[in-house]
Design a protein around this motif. Sequence first.
Motif, PDB file in Angstrom:
ATOM      1  N   ASN A 130       0.832  -1.207   0.000  1.00 51.50           N
ATOM      2  CA  ASN A 130       0.000   0.000   0.000  1.00 51.50           C
ATOM      3  C   ASN A 130       0.862   1.251   0.000  1.00 51.50           C
ATOM      4  O   ASN A 130       0.536   2.246  -0.642  1.00 51.50           O
ATOM      5  CB  ASN A 130      -0.898   0.005   1.236  1.00 51.50           C
ATOM      6  N   LYS A 131       1.970   1.162   0.758  1.00 55.16           N
ATOM      7  CA  LYS A 131       2.843   2.344   0.858  1.00 55.16           C
ATOM      8  C   LYS A 131       3.713   2.493  -0.388  1.00 55.16           C
ATOM      9  O   LYS A 131       4.151   3.579  -0.708  1.00 55.16           O
ATOM     10  CB  LYS A 131       3.719   2.205   2.097  1.00 55.16           C
ATOM     11  N   LEU A 132       3.973   1.354  -1.060  1.00 50.64           N
ATOM     12  CA  LEU A 132       4.851   1.413  -2.238  1.00 50.64           C
ATOM     13  C   LEU A 132       4.087   1.739  -3.524  1.00 50.64           C
ATOM     14  O   LEU A 132       4.669   2.263  -4.471  1.00 50.64           O
ATOM     15  CB  LEU A 132       5.589   0.081  -2.402  1.00 50.64           C
ATOM     16  N   LEU A 133       2.766   1.430  -3.513  1.00 52.95           N
ATOM     17  CA  LEU A 133       1.982   1.625  -4.739  1.00 52.95           C
ATOM     18  C   LEU A 133       2.033   3.054  -5.296  1.00 52.95           C
ATOM     19  O   LEU A 133       2.127   3.235  -6.511  1.00 52.95           O
ATOM     20  CB  LEU A 133       0.521   1.186  -4.531  1.00 52.95           C
ATOM     21  N   PRO A 134       1.988   4.092  -4.415  1.00 52.63           N
ATOM     22  CA  PRO A 134       2.032   5.459  -4.958  1.00 52.63           C
ATOM     23  C   PRO A 134       3.293   5.742  -5.778  1.00 52.63           C
ATOM     24  O   PRO A 134       3.303   6.676  -6.577  1.00 52.63           O
ATOM     25  CB  PRO A 134       2.006   6.338  -3.694  1.00 52.63           C
ATOM     26  N   TYR A 135       4.339   4.936  -5.541  1.00 53.60           N
ATOM     27  CA  TYR A 135       5.569   5.169  -6.292  1.00 53.60           C
ATOM     28  C   TYR A 135       5.496   4.590  -7.711  1.00 53.60           C
ATOM     29  O   TYR A 135       6.378   4.803  -8.516  1.00 53.60           O
ATOM     30  CB  TYR A 135       6.771   4.556  -5.548  1.00 53.60           C
ATOM     31  N   LEU A 136       4.424   3.818  -7.951  1.00 57.75           N
ATOM     32  CA  LEU A 136       4.271   3.243  -9.291  1.00 57.75           C
ATOM     33  C   LEU A 136       3.603   4.252 -10.206  1.00 57.75           C
ATOM     34  O   LEU A 136       2.686   4.967  -9.797  1.00 57.75           O
ATOM     35  CB  LEU A 136       3.385   1.978  -9.240  1.00 57.75           C
ATOM     36  N   ASP A 137       4.052   4.320 -11.430  1.00 61.26           N
ATOM     37  CA  ASP A 137       3.431   5.202 -12.409  1.00 61.26           C
ATOM     38  C   ASP A 137       2.275   4.428 -13.029  1.00 61.26           C
ATOM     39  O   ASP A 137       2.474   3.544 -13.853  1.00 61.26           O
ATOM     40  CB  ASP A 137       4.475   5.590 -13.465  1.00 61.26           C
ATOM     41  N   THR A 138       1.033   4.742 -12.588  1.00 58.51           N
ATOM     42  CA  THR A 138      -0.099   3.907 -13.018  1.00 58.51           C
ATOM     43  C   THR A 138      -1.090   4.713 -13.846  1.00 58.51           C
ATOM     44  O   THR A 138      -2.255   4.863 -13.481  1.00 58.51           O
ATOM     45  CB  THR A 138      -0.816   3.299 -11.800  1.00 58.51           C
ATOM     46  N   ASN A 139      -0.645   5.252 -14.936  1.00 60.65           N
ATOM     47  CA  ASN A 139      -1.525   6.028 -15.813  1.00 60.65           C
ATOM     48  C   ASN A 139      -2.516   5.131 -16.557  1.00 60.65           C
ATOM     49  O   ASN A 139      -3.676   5.471 -16.728  1.00 60.65           O
ATOM     50  CB  ASN A 139      -0.707   6.814 -16.833  1.00 60.65           C
ATOM     51  N   GLN A 140      -2.029   3.984 -16.991  1.00 56.73           N
ATOM     52  CA  GLN A 140      -2.837   3.120 -17.852  1.00 56.73           C
ATOM     53  C   GLN A 140      -3.585   2.026 -17.079  1.00 56.73           C
ATOM     54  O   GLN A 140      -4.571   1.495 -17.561  1.00 56.73           O
ATOM     55  CB  GLN A 140      -1.930   2.433 -18.893  1.00 56.73           C
ATOM     56  N   VAL A 141      -3.072   1.669 -15.915  1.00 56.34           N
ATOM     57  CA  VAL A 141      -3.698   0.554 -15.187  1.00 56.34           C
ATOM     58  C   VAL A 141      -4.131   0.996 -13.800  1.00 56.34           C
ATOM     59  O   VAL A 141      -3.633   1.982 -13.259  1.00 56.34           O
ATOM     60  CB  VAL A 141      -2.721  -0.645 -15.040  1.00 56.34           C
ATOM     61  N   GLU A 142      -5.078   0.225 -13.255  1.00 52.37           N
ATOM     62  CA  GLU A 142      -5.485   0.484 -11.881  1.00 52.37           C
ATOM     63  C   GLU A 142      -5.087  -0.730 -11.057  1.00 52.37           C
ATOM     64  O   GLU A 142      -5.450  -1.860 -11.392  1.00 52.37           O
ATOM     65  CB  GLU A 142      -6.999   0.690 -11.834  1.00 52.37           C
ATOM     66  N   ILE A 143      -4.339  -0.480 -10.023  1.00 54.93           N
ATOM     67  CA  ILE A 143      -3.890  -1.592  -9.188  1.00 54.93           C
ATOM     68  C   ILE A 143      -4.558  -1.476  -7.829  1.00 54.93           C
ATOM     69  O   ILE A 143      -4.590  -0.391  -7.238  1.00 54.93           O
ATOM     70  CB  ILE A 143      -2.357  -1.581  -9.016  1.00 54.93           C
TER      71      ILE A 143
END
Lengths: 181, 72
Positions: A130-143
Amino acid sequence: MSKGQKTFYKVMHGLSILFIILGLIAAGFFIVIKLTNAADMIYSLVIGPLSITFTEGVTQGFSFTYLDLILLLVYIAIFLIMFWNVQVFFKHLKDEMLFIMENARAIRNVAFCVIFLAFFNHVPFYSLLNKLLPYLDTNQVEISLQISFDFGLLFTGLAILAVYQIFKEAVRIKEENDLTI
Amino acid sequence: MIQVNLDVMMARRKKSLGELAKEVGITNSNLSILKNGKAKAIRFSTLNALCKALDCQPGDLLEYIPDDEEGG
């Protein structure tokens, strides 16, 4: 006992001890990371077959709480307890002590650990992810993260528990046989 | 419960544990387990050998004592 069997037991005993050492190293690693606030060293995540690698420096400022650390340590402790019991079992097999109550108890403890892991397997990683997800660039997908439990592990644990019941009966028969004059 | 009266018969026949074990063909420790009532079962072959060595009947070696819970 054949030579092949004895070698197999020795190898399994050695492997269990190796896993215990690796577990202790992992526990030490997480404690050091927390104490030195160096959590941004974590730049790679492996979830099942999926592996995510962050570009170096992206996770700057990421840290995990003491609760995360405790959950991780509990997770490692369960593994340590499990492999400790596995090594006890194979040590006895190696010494040609098969149907003894200590072995039955070791099997039961392994079963409890596996059943516990079936529910706890993913828990330590929820808040970390949960804390690491914001560091992902998720323009195209929803995680998103969801609570799940490992049915395979649960079934394995219950099967090992059945083996424990059978083993206990074998120990009883062995004792009776030993006391038949 | 079944009580083993092996010690009584051994005393009557004046036989030592080692001597009897040798005659019956079992180890001293196994005969000791039998004598102290710790055995869970006895093979017919062992009983046969014991009766032969002590010149007695199975009834001289084994005795039935009613348990308390059985109302005896």
